[in-house]
Design an enzyme around this catalytic site. Structure first.
Site, PDB file in Angstrom:
ATOM      1  N   GLY A  53       0.850  -1.183   0.000  1.00 52.56           N
ATOM      2  CA  GLY A  53       0.000   0.000   0.000  1.00 52.56           C
ATOM      3  C   GLY A  53       0.883   1.228   0.000  1.00 52.56           C
ATOM      4  O   GLY A  53       2.069   1.134   0.279  1.00 52.56           O
ATOM      5  N   CYS A  80       5.122  -6.206   1.700  1.00 54.73           N
ATOM      6  CA  CYS A  80       5.440  -4.781   1.803  1.00 54.73           C
ATOM      7  C   CYS A  80       4.672  -4.126   2.957  1.00 54.73           C
ATOM      8  O   CYS A  80       4.930  -4.416   4.107  1.00 54.73           O
ATOM      9  CB  CYS A  80       5.202  -4.080   0.459  1.00 54.73           C
ATOM     10  SG  CYS A  80       5.932  -2.441   0.420  1.00 54.73           S
ATOM     11  N   TYR A  81       3.688  -3.264   2.662  1.00 59.44           N
ATOM     12  CA  TYR A  81       2.904  -2.653   3.740  1.00 59.44           C
ATOM     13  C   TYR A  81       2.245  -3.741   4.590  1.00 59.44           C
ATOM     14  O   TYR A  81       2.188  -3.646   5.816  1.00 59.44           O
ATOM     15  CB  TYR A  81       1.845  -1.727   3.140  1.00 59.44           C
ATOM     16  CG  TYR A  81       1.021  -0.983   4.151  1.00 59.44           C
ATOM     17  CD1 TYR A  81       1.527   0.128   4.811  1.00 59.44           C
ATOM     18  CD2 TYR A  81      -0.273  -1.397   4.459  1.00 59.44           C
ATOM     19  CE1 TYR A  81       0.771   0.807   5.753  1.00 59.44           C
ATOM     20  CE2 TYR A  81      -1.044  -0.718   5.402  1.00 59.44           C
ATOM     21  CZ  TYR A  81      -0.514   0.387   6.039  1.00 59.44           C
ATOM     22  OH  TYR A  81      -1.267   1.057   6.974  1.00 59.44           O
ATOM     23  N   HIS A 167       8.282  -6.935  -3.240  1.00 52.91           N
ATOM     24  CA  HIS A 167       7.072  -7.243  -4.011  1.00 52.91           C
ATOM     25  C   HIS A 167       7.283  -8.497  -4.860  1.00 52.91           C
ATOM     26  O   HIS A 167       7.764  -8.404  -5.984  1.00 52.91           O
ATOM     27  CB  HIS A 167       6.708  -6.065  -4.928  1.00 52.91           C
ATOM     28  CG  HIS A 167       6.145  -4.902  -4.195  1.00 52.91           C
ATOM     29  ND1 HIS A 167       4.812  -4.805  -3.856  1.00 52.91           N
ATOM     30  CD2 HIS A 167       6.733  -3.796  -3.702  1.00 52.91           C
ATOM     31  CE1 HIS A 167       4.603  -3.688  -3.197  1.00 52.91           C
ATOM     32  NE2 HIS A 167       5.754  -3.046  -3.087  1.00 52.91           N
ATOM     33  N   GLU A 169       5.142 -10.129  -6.434  1.00 51.88           N
ATOM     34  CA  GLU A 169       4.201 -10.159  -7.577  1.00 51.88           C
ATOM     35  C   GLU A 169       4.749  -9.437  -8.803  1.00 51.88           C
ATOM     36  O   GLU A 169       4.191  -9.532  -9.888  1.00 51.88           O
ATOM     37  CB  GLU A 169       2.848  -9.558  -7.158  1.00 51.88           C
ATOM     38  CG  GLU A 169       2.803  -8.045  -6.980  1.00 51.88           C
ATOM     39  CD  GLU A 169       3.330  -7.567  -5.627  1.00 51.88           C
ATOM     40  OE1 GLU A 169       4.034  -8.336  -4.943  1.00 51.88           O
ATOM     41  OE2 GLU A 169       3.052  -6.412  -5.264  1.00 51.88           O
ATOM     42  N   ASP A 225     -14.425 -11.183 -25.020  1.00 49.49           N
ATOM     43  CA  ASP A 225     -15.229 -11.384 -23.810  1.00 49.49           C
ATOM     44  C   ASP A 225     -16.631 -11.912 -24.135  1.00 49.49           C
ATOM     45  O   ASP A 225     -17.060 -12.925 -23.573  1.00 49.49           O
ATOM     46  CB  ASP A 225     -15.365 -10.078 -23.009  1.00 49.49           C
ATOM     47  CG  ASP A 225     -14.015  -9.503 -22.636  1.00 49.49           C
ATOM     48  OD1 ASP A 225     -13.030 -10.267 -22.678  1.00 49.49           O
ATOM     49  OD2 ASP A 225     -13.939  -8.307 -22.326  1.00 49.49           O
ATOM     50  N   LYS A 372      -8.598 -11.136 -17.892  1.00 46.68           N
ATOM     51  CA  LYS A 372      -8.599 -11.250 -19.352  1.00 46.68           C
ATOM     52  C   LYS A 372      -7.777 -12.447 -19.856  1.00 46.68           C
ATOM     53  O   LYS A 372      -8.218 -13.182 -20.735  1.00 46.68           O
ATOM     54  CB  LYS A 372      -8.017  -9.960 -19.939  1.00 46.68           C
ATOM     55  CG  LYS A 372      -8.180  -9.825 -21.418  1.00 46.68           C
ATOM     56  CD  LYS A 372      -9.497  -9.185 -21.708  1.00 46.68           C
ATOM     57  CE  LYS A 372      -9.685  -8.829 -23.142  1.00 46.68           C
ATOM     58  NZ  LYS A 372     -10.902  -8.040 -23.330  1.00 46.68           N
TER      59      LYS A 372
END
Ligand code: XMP
Length: 517
Positions: A53, A80-81, A167, A169, A225, A372
């Protein structure tokens, strides 16, 4: 399927974490940071990940976590946060040392524990923080450090609580995905069972239950989609579904045929095609203002769809099986971000292919939990044509907003030719996957002097707008190979009559938007 909950502390990373968890074939959902322990329990999570964050745990009003969440016995990973929240809540020490770490940072692992097991002792990770964890909570094992951060990762196997300052990710963290996988598979004991095949089976079951024996309609836009949503519903309820394709004449070369011929052949779907090109073109006659064009296209689309829908409703009423449901291709990011994207107010994204709010149907939204890339994987698994499954984003108002100036049939045909050349050359050069999308724009209100053949020409420019992006909110212009650009330019000026100049757009977003109108 029990979800891994990603608690969103307000940075842009929560969606990325949720995606990475799913890349590890584990189902994940995003929840807000002010969620209560009871609500967490109500979701029966398999594990919890606290995201990063933008705040400091010291700031007044910084986002907090209900501490009871850490007492539920559910495995937790703080990032992290989220890592600092864990340290602070569990009795460790977080200091404002004034030493910041941003970007690629060298990390030294002292003890891999469960979280960092099987990883190189020295590695590069991606950091973005001001405060430091100086001391881990009692009974927690410190796993790694950096030059400025003495406690960069910790864990307690007994409490099943884990944390990293960096991080994982983000792709710049060399071992990031392995950190997440260690947490999911070893820390939380989860199995990688979230696969396209399972998602299809689960959705088909859900749709069958929701729809029962009623009838369903759905609009196809030519995009991925709506194509995948309709195919899933068709797999569940077969001919109870009727799909409607409004061909507004603003699609690219070959796209209408892909829907009408290839998609129908692949799925066996019952399709009603409404050829509305003339209607759209006469409504657009004499209009060159971009917002005006968008409004007209949106309005005509809804009218045309509703007309087709009324006919179907009347037919269905005759044999006493009313249409009760409407399929929508809503994706997970739309659900998370509902409340409006950043671009709201800049352009009216009325999303042609999307439908009016006051429809008298219940919604079937089989893609509501999907990102997606997952939708594409499911489309491929369902055997849909690859041209549709791997299609780059294309705006609902179509080529109507890629002609700067009035939209006419001649101009559309010209732009379709130029666009087809660009797509063909990008594909041949293997560049499709490297760019996000490449609008091709006709500056119909601009003419410039050229020399073609033996004489002077006075033609229109074509603009190439290749961009790279993660989510279309921001974008950078793609550095395409000069030889490729030369080839495209050559072919367009040789093959498309009326065009004597090809121009490359080298503007990032912001300040430019991706589309020109
Ligand atoms: P901009 O031009 O705002 O575009 O940078 C961001 C992304 O949205 C697409 N786009 C649209 N998509 N209906 C859509 O469904 C629209 O009206 C629309 N306008 C822009 C654009 O292609 C890009 O991917």
């Amino acid at each position: 399927m029990k979800p891994v909950l990603v608690v969103d502390f307000g940075a842009q990373y929560a969606q990325l974490i949720a995606r990475r968890v799913r890349e590890a074939h584990v189902y994940s959902e995003i929840v807000p940071h002010n969620i209560s322990a009871e609500d967490v329990q109500g979701k029966n999570p398999a594990a919890i990940i606290l995201s990063g964050g933008p705040s400091s745990v010291y700031e007044d009003g910084s986002p907090k976590l209900d501490p009871k969440i850490l007492e539920l016995g559910v495995p937790v990973l703080g990032i992290c946060y989220g890592f600092q929240i864990l340290a602070q809540t569990l009795g460790g020490r977080v200091d404002k040392t004034g030493k910041r770490e941003y970007g690629a940072t060298k990390l030294e692992i002292s003890d891999g524990g469960i979280l960092l097991s099987g990883q190189p002792a020295l590695q590069v990770c991606w950091m973005s923080h001001g405060d430091q964890v100086m001391q881990a909570p009692a009974a927690f094992q410190v796993l790694a450090s950096t030059e400025t951060t003495p406690v960069a990762a910790f864990e307690s196997k007994e409490k099943k609580i884990y944390g990293v300052q960096w991080h994982p990710e983000v792709k710049h963290s060399e071992q990031g995905q392995r950190v997440l996988e260690n947490f999911l598979y070893k820390g939380a004991g989860l199995a990688p069972t979230w696969t396209s095949g399972n998602v299809i089976a689960e959705q088909v079951e859900k749709i069958s239950q929701q729809v029962g024996s009623a009838r369903v309609i759905c609009g196809l836009s030519g995009g991925v989609d709506s194509a995948v949503a309709a195919a899933l519903v068709h797999k569940a309820v077969g001919d109870q579904l009727t799909a409607v394709f409004v061909d507004h004449g603003l699609l690219r070369q070959g796209e209408a045929e892909q829907v009408e011929r290839d998609y129908v052949a692949a799925t066996g779907i019952r399709l009603v095609v409404v050829n509305a090109e003339e209607k759209f073109l006469s409504a657009l006659k004499g209009v060159s203002d971009p917002e005006e064009k968008r409004k007209i296209i949106g309005r005509e689309f809804i009218r045309t769809f509703e007309e087709a829908e009324r006919k179907l409703v009347a037919e269905a009423a005759k044999d006493n099986t009313p249409i009760k449901f409407l399929v929508q291709g809503t994706l997970y990011p739309d659900v998370v971000e509902s409340g409006g994207g950043v671009t709201a107010g800049i352009k009216s994204h009325h999303n042609v292919g999307g439908l009016p709010d006051d429809l008298q149907f219940e919604l079937v939204e089989p893609l509501r939990t999907l990102f997606k890339d997952e939708v594409r994987a499911i489309g491929a698994e369902l055997g849909l044509p690859m041209e549709i499954v791997s299609r780059q984003p294309f705006p609902g108002p179509g080529l109507g907003i890629r002609i700067v100036g009035e939209v006419t049939k001649d101009r559309l045909d010209l732009l379709r030719k130029a666009d087809a050349i660009v797509r063909d050359e990008l594909t041949k050069a293997g560049q499709d996957k490297l760019i996000w999308q490449c609008p091709v724009v006709l500056l119909a209100d601009v003419r410039s002097v050229g020399v073609q053949g033996d004489g002077r020409s006075y033609g229109h420019p074509i603009v190439l707008r290749p961009v790279s992006s993660e989510d279309a909110m921001t974008a950078d212009w793609s550095r395409l190979d000069y030889e490729l650009l030369a080839k495209i330019s050559n072919r367009i000026t040789n093959e498309v009559e009326g065009v004597n100049r090809v121009v490359l757009d080298i503007t990032s977003k912001p300040p430019g938007t991706i589309e020109w109108e």
